[in-house]
Write an enzyme that holds these catalytic residues in place. Structure first.
Site, mmCIF file in Angstrom:
data_model
loop_
_atom_site.group_PDB
_atom_site.id
_atom_site.type_symbol
_atom_site.label_atom_id
_atom_site.label_comp_id
_atom_site.label_asym_id
_atom_site.label_seq_id
_atom_site.Cartn_x
_atom_site.Cartn_y
_atom_site.Cartn_z
ATOM 1 N N ASP A 180 1.049 -1.218 0.130
ATOM 2 C CA ASP A 180 0.109 -0.014 -0.028
ATOM 3 C C ASP A 180 0.891 1.428 0.071
ATOM 4 O O ASP A 180 1.968 1.033 0.722
ATOM 5 C CB ASP A 180 -1.005 0.073 1.339
ATOM 6 N N ASP A 189 -1.225 -0.686 5.911
ATOM 7 C CA ASP A 189 -1.397 -0.167 7.531
ATOM 8 C C ASP A 189 -2.211 -0.974 8.418
ATOM 9 O O ASP A 189 -2.150 -0.745 9.644
ATOM 10 C CB ASP A 189 -1.716 1.226 7.450
#
Length: 641
Positions: A338, A532
């Site tokens: 990401d 995350d």
């Protein structure tokens, strides 16, 4: 002696006593009864009983419980058999050196476990609970309720998760994150259990009970990691289950077949390998065969290697939920990232200011910052931070936020519009496009274009060498997935040297991209996704290995991921890769070394070319060397340091 446990000290005393008795028996003349009956066996039986009684007891107990084929049974059978063939001294020596090896093994395993326990000794035993009258009482952290106030003195560990009510200090988070840089905290900041208060006195309001605190979850993950075994561990468990009975039957055959052949085959036609031998010689070979066959080198060293790898990773702030994930990580060929918060800082900053002729960079920034003064949007915060001067809110009036476009306000009596290109089109203002990556904030004053400001989410400094480090660790492809626009994604991917990127993705699109990459990877290869841990939970779950980034205190990350990095340093991914590959390399070394030595000595023993001393080395010596090799997993060299 002081570093030994009570059990180890007792064993050391038994070893010394048995060795002294054995020397005495060797030096004294053997007693002979009337009729020429020698009592030499009885003299050797004394040191044998001192050093080997517990092995015999365990062998009998395990047989009674249906657990026949273990090292106690094999050692008992071999040494009792040696006594039966008149090899008294050899029987005592074998048992003595077996116990010496067991002591060294126990010590090595204990030291490695102590090292890991020391790394994870982060749970405070007490908490300073503040009473209604302000008095402090030392209590067990488990007895502190949510909402209570605890006082953390300098040098103490934060006992529970909470929020600072009073005090300013620096926290040492090394035990959790592996980072030496302290973290500054002030009133209103969240603190997590396990950190060490370095300077000021802190009053902390507890927000979680002890069993749900960060330190409890970390310890629970490390302690339970052994339940999820790697394929190598499962293989060794299955191998030992079949290996020991097979070699025991082979030893029995090694004794019975030649003995029967000696009895039924005439001496004139006996094959060369039987000529001149006796049944006692074949029994001795079979006993040596049994000693060699003990699988303890594999059964102990392989799990210990994974345990050491997980412990070494914990020291660096990398939590691995099981040895199976550590093994999978060593086979990773594709790493998918990401962007926001993983490769980039996740905080916006002004990276370029392009004013028109009637404005300076400072005046353009000031106009935009004043117009955005009442907004808490990250872009507004970055504009105010970049302005650098105190802004007077009295200069701003008639603020109007236009959803999806920007903001319009009266600044010093002038109409200021700040927002995206759609706002400029709505206001009828002709604007200039910009090719720089990032979010563009266009500014118009009284209907005239004043310029634009570029705001970007900058890459983390540690991410600059990440792709290079992963390639060196054996990763073949690096991919970035992001919801940002094409220009921003292209710039970040190019800056970091990533192989592939995909932009303007929704969460569901990220899952689709991971599915595509999973379908394209080679058989046996592993795909890891790094996110995350909060909004990337679906992708973390779908990947072969999910790695949560920046997860200090994040419940969602700990739950969704297989591996948790307790800070936001992407270099820890390379460190985790190195640990996993080093651990698997040591596991394979131990397996091939143990099997190679054992099978070589087994063959020599079957042909009468190996003594009982060689058998002891093939069992105890190999196990000890394999365990020492396994402890190397605790030593970790972090990437980028």
């Amino acid at each position: 002696m002081k570093n030994l446990t009570r059990k180890q000290r007792t064993m050391l005393v038994r070893i010394i006593a048995a060795a002294a008795l054995l020397i005495a028996v060797e030096l004294l003349p053997p007693p002979v009864l009337a009729g020429g009956i020698s009592l030499l066996w009885l003299m050797y039986l004394v040191p044998y009983a001192v050093i080997g009684w517990d092995v015999l007891y365990k062998a009998v107990r395990n047989i009674a419980n249906g657990q026949v084929f273990d090292e106690n049974f094999l050692m008992a059978l071999a040494t009792v058999g040696a006594f039966g063939t008149g090899e008294y001294a050899e029987a005592v020596f074998v048992m003595l050196f077996y116990q010496v090896g067991e002591l060294f093994q126990d010590y090595a395993v204990g030291k490695s476990r102590q090292s890991i326990a020391a790394l994870m000794d982060i749970r405070p035993d007490t908490a300073n609970l503040e009473g209604a009258d302000g008095e402090l009482e030392e209590v067990d952290p488990e007895d502190v309720e949510v909402g209570a106030v605890v006082v953390v003195k300098p040098g103490e560990r934060v006992p529970l998760d909470g929020v600072v009510l009073e005090g300013i200090s620096s926290l040492d988070t090394a035990a959790l994150t592996g980072e030496s840089a302290p973290r500054d905290v002030a009133p209103g900041d969240a603190v997590i259990s396990g950190c060490v208060n370095q300077s000021g006195l802190l009053r902390v309001k507890v927000t979680r009970p002890c069993e749900e605190s960060t330190v409890s979850k970390i310890l629970d993950l490390v302690e339970n990691a052994g339940e999820k075994k790697a394929a190598s561990e499962n293989f060794i468990t299955r191998f030992a289950r079949y290996y020991t009975p097979c070699v025991t039957l082979a030893a029995l055959a090694l004794f019975l077949l030649p003995t029967i052949a000696l009895a039924v085959v005439p001496a004139a036609v006996q094959p060369a390998f039987l000529a001149g031998t006796q049944w006692t010689g074949w029994l001795h070979r079979a006993l040596i065969f049994l000693v060699i066959s003990c699988p303890c080198a594999l059964v102990i060293s392989v799990p210990l290697s994974f345990f050491g790898g997980i412990g070494g990773a914990s020291k660096c702030g990398i939590l691995v939920k099981g040895s199976n994930y550590l093994e999978l990580l060593s086979k990773t060929e594709t790493v998918v990232f990401d962007k926001t918060g993983t490769l980039t800082k996740g905080t916006f900053a002004v990276t370029a200011v392009h004013p028109e002729a009637d404005f300076t960079q400072e005046s353009l920034l000031e106009c935009a910052a004043l117009a955005e003064h009442y907004s808490d949007h990250p872009i507004s915060l970055s504009l105010r931070a970049a302005c650098g001067t105190a802004l007077d809110a009295a200069r701003v009036a008639d603020v109007e936020e236009i959803a999806g476009h920007g903001v319009r306000a009266r600044v010093d009596g002038k109409t200021v519009s700040a927002g995206n290109s759609r706002l400029m089109e709505r206001e009828g203002v002709s604007y200039h496009p910009c090719e720089l990556p990032g979010t563009i904030v266009h500014v118009a004053v009284d209907g005239a274009y004043a310029g634009h400001i570029i705001i970007s989410d900058l890459p983390k400094p540690e991410a600059k060498t990440l792709a290079e480090g992963l390639k060196a660790a054996g990763v073949k492809k690096t991919v970035m997935l992001t919801g940002d626009n094409e220009a921003t994604a292209k710039a970040v991917a190019g800056d970091l040297g990533l192989d592939e990127y995909h932009a303007q993705l929704l969460p569901a699109d990220k899952v689709d991209q991971v599915e595509r990459l999973l379908g394209a990877k080679a058989p046996g290869a592993v795909l890891a996704f790094v996110g995350d841990g909060i909004n990337d939970a679906p992708v973390l779950t779908r990947a072969d290995v999910g790695i949560a980034m920046g997860a200090l205190g994040s419940d969602a990350a700990i739950e969704a991921a297989d591996i948790v990095l307790m800070d936001d340093n992407p270099a820890k991914i390379v460190t985790a890769m190195r640990i996993s590959r080093k651990t698997l390399r040591i596991v394979k070394q131990n397996i091939w070394f143990a099997l190679g030595v054992k099978f070589a000595v087994l063959i020599l023993g079957a042909f009468g070319m190996a003594t009982m001393w060689a058998a002891v080395f093939a069992d105890v010596g190999v196990a000890f060397l394999a365990i020492l090799n396994a402890t190397r997993c605790l030593r970790v060299e972090e990437f980028g340091k």
